[in-house]
Design a protein around this motif. Structure first.
Motif, PDB file in Angstrom:
ATOM      1  N   ILE A 152      19.422  -3.135 -68.572  1.00 14.35           N
ATOM      2  CA  ILE A 152      18.000  -2.780 -68.672  1.00 14.35           C
ATOM      3  C   ILE A 152      17.878  -1.430 -69.368  1.00 14.35           C
ATOM      4  N   LYS A 153      17.158  -1.389 -70.464  1.00 14.01           N
ATOM      5  CA  LYS A 153      17.002  -0.152 -71.223  1.00 14.01           C
ATOM      6  C   LYS A 153      16.265   0.879 -70.367  1.00 14.01           C
ATOM      7  N   GLY A 154      16.830   2.072 -70.319  1.00 12.53           N
ATOM      8  CA  GLY A 154      16.262   3.123 -69.477  1.00 12.53           C
ATOM      9  C   GLY A 154      17.101   3.366 -68.237  1.00 12.53           C
ATOM     10  N   ILE A 155      18.040   2.452 -67.974  1.00 12.64           N
ATOM     11  CA  ILE A 155      18.938   2.623 -66.824  1.00 12.64           C
ATOM     12  C   ILE A 155      20.341   2.925 -67.343  1.00 12.64           C
ATOM     13  N   GLY A 156      20.748   4.163 -67.158  1.00 16.33           N
ATOM     14  CA  GLY A 156      22.095   4.571 -67.544  1.00 16.33           C
ATOM     15  C   GLY A 156      23.020   4.522 -66.340  1.00 16.33           C
ATOM     16  N   ASN A 186      10.605   5.329 -58.304  1.00 14.51           N
ATOM     17  CA  ASN A 186      10.613   6.460 -59.236  1.00 14.51           C
ATOM     18  C   ASN A 186      10.812   7.777 -58.482  1.00 14.51           C
ATOM     19  N   VAL A 187      10.054   7.925 -57.401  1.00 14.00           N
ATOM     20  CA  VAL A 187      10.142   9.146 -56.587  1.00 14.00           C
ATOM     21  C   VAL A 187      11.491   9.220 -55.870  1.00 14.00           C
ATOM     22  N   VAL A 196       9.806   4.578 -64.583  1.00 10.50           N
ATOM     23  CA  VAL A 196      10.175   3.187 -64.263  1.00 10.50           C
ATOM     24  C   VAL A 196       9.168   2.220 -64.876  1.00 10.50           C
ATOM     25  N   LYS A 197       7.899   2.564 -64.742  1.00  8.39           N
ATOM     26  CA  LYS A 197       6.843   1.711 -65.297  1.00  8.39           C
ATOM     27  C   LYS A 197       6.850   1.755 -66.819  1.00  8.39           C
ATOM     28  N   TRP A 201      10.945  -1.706 -66.637  1.00  7.52           N
ATOM     29  CA  TRP A 201      12.085  -2.292 -65.939  1.00  7.52           C
ATOM     30  C   TRP A 201      11.762  -3.685 -65.408  1.00  7.52           C
ATOM     31  N   VAL A 202      10.558  -3.830 -64.864  1.00  5.80           N
ATOM     32  CA  VAL A 202      10.181  -5.117 -64.264  1.00  5.80           C
ATOM     33  C   VAL A 202      10.172  -6.219 -65.317  1.00  5.80           C
TER      34      VAL A 202
END
Length: 315
Positions: A152-156, A186-187, A196-197, A201-202
């Motif tokens: 998922i792009k944005g998750i390293g 996110n928090v 996240v939004k 991701w969803v």
């Protein structure tokens, strides 16, 4: 008389033995107290290395699992190995395979650590077509469904570790996130607000599961850019900059020349505080300039280090 002297000598010896025992016990007690005090002090001492900071952060994230609504999110399927598994095994007998997909991936965990495995079929309570068993696992080792969330792009790598620490290990759980859960997660993982939004991701998780979902390509490109920048952190001299975590974050946008997305880029690198920016040498200014893919010489020209030192001194 001799009997009296013998009795007195015996009593004296017993007294000395008792005193020696008491002294030994007192010394052991003091040593134990000193050790406990030293351990407590070590726990309170701020982490000074990047790895130590990461471990502190993961512990904080893990504690926040109770704030997440897993009734909506779902819990990753878990079972135990029914029998010992040898290295290179292609079939795993498990206690209950019903909750697992016909094919998928999971982590096997025991006291020695975890290993990712995959399977391509099921036969009753046996997972078949297994690959990835790199060592022996005893019966009762835990098998937990786990997807490669870094797809998922944005998750390293570190964000995936945070999600796993929170109890989120599968695409299905991410696909189940509501808008409220996106914010809660996110928090909990101390991520940049709304990230996240924004990184969708969803929607990405739903697509990976074969569900219908639409993606905003521009937002996806930003997520890819931040991932790319995060990988350049190893080229930055954090021994000079100092290490920090998201929980210590300053508002770097207060520095003229740093906007919202540039701040995200700096955070992706591991730069969160005025103190870190203020510690930049000319060499590090150039390293950071290149890493965040900024206009050549801009970090130095905008005097980020000078501005940051002023803000740090005010706080």
């Amino acid at each position: 008389k001799e009997a009296a002297e013998a009795k007195a000598a015996k009593e004296q010896a017993e007294k000395e033995a008792a005193e020696a025992k008491a002294a030994k016990e007192q010394a052991e007690k003091e040593a134990a107290e000193a050790k406990a005090k030293a351990e407590a002090a070590a726990k309170k001492k701020p982490a000074t290395t990047k790895e130590a900071k990461k471990q502190e952060e993961l512990e904080r994230v893990k504690e926040r699992a109770k704030t997440i609504d897993f009734k909506v999110l779902g819990v990753a399927s878990t079972t135990e190995l029914k029998e010992k598994v040898e290295k290179g095994a292609t079939t795993l007998e498990v206690a209950d395979a019903d909750a697992f997909e016909e094919q998928g991936s999971a982590s096997i965990t025991d006291a020695k650590g975890s290993t990712m495995i995959a399977w391509t079929g099921k036969d009753g309570n046996a997972l078949t077509g297994v690959s990835g068993v790199t060592r022996v696992f005893a019966a009762a080792a835990t098998l937990r469904a786990k997807d490669d969330l870094q797809v998922i792009k944005g998750i390293g790598p570190f964000i995936e570790q945070k999600l796993n620490a929170l109890g989120i290990t599968t695409y299905r759980q991410i696909a189940n996130m509501t808008a409220k859960l996106e914010e809660e997660v996110n928090v909990a993982i101390e991520f940049f607000p709304g990230r996240v939004k924004r990184d969708q991701w969803v929607a990405q998780a739903k697509i990976l599961l074969g569900m219908d979902a639409k993606l905003d390509q521009k937002a996806l490109e930003q997520a890819e850019e931040l991932e790319r920048i995060a990988k350049k952190a190893e080229k930055i001299d954090f021994a000079t900059l100092g290490v920090a975590s998201a929980s210590e974050k300053d508002d770097l946008k207060a520095i003229k020349g740093i906007g919202p997305f540039i701040e995200e880029k700096l955070n992706a690198l591991g730069i969160f505080t005025f103190r870190q920016v203020g510690n930049m040498t000319p060499e590090i200014e150039e390293e950071v300039n290149v890493a965040i893919e900024f206009f050549p010489g801009r970090v130095k020209r905008d005097e980020w280090a000078r501005q940051a030192r002023e803000f740090a001194n005010e706080s």
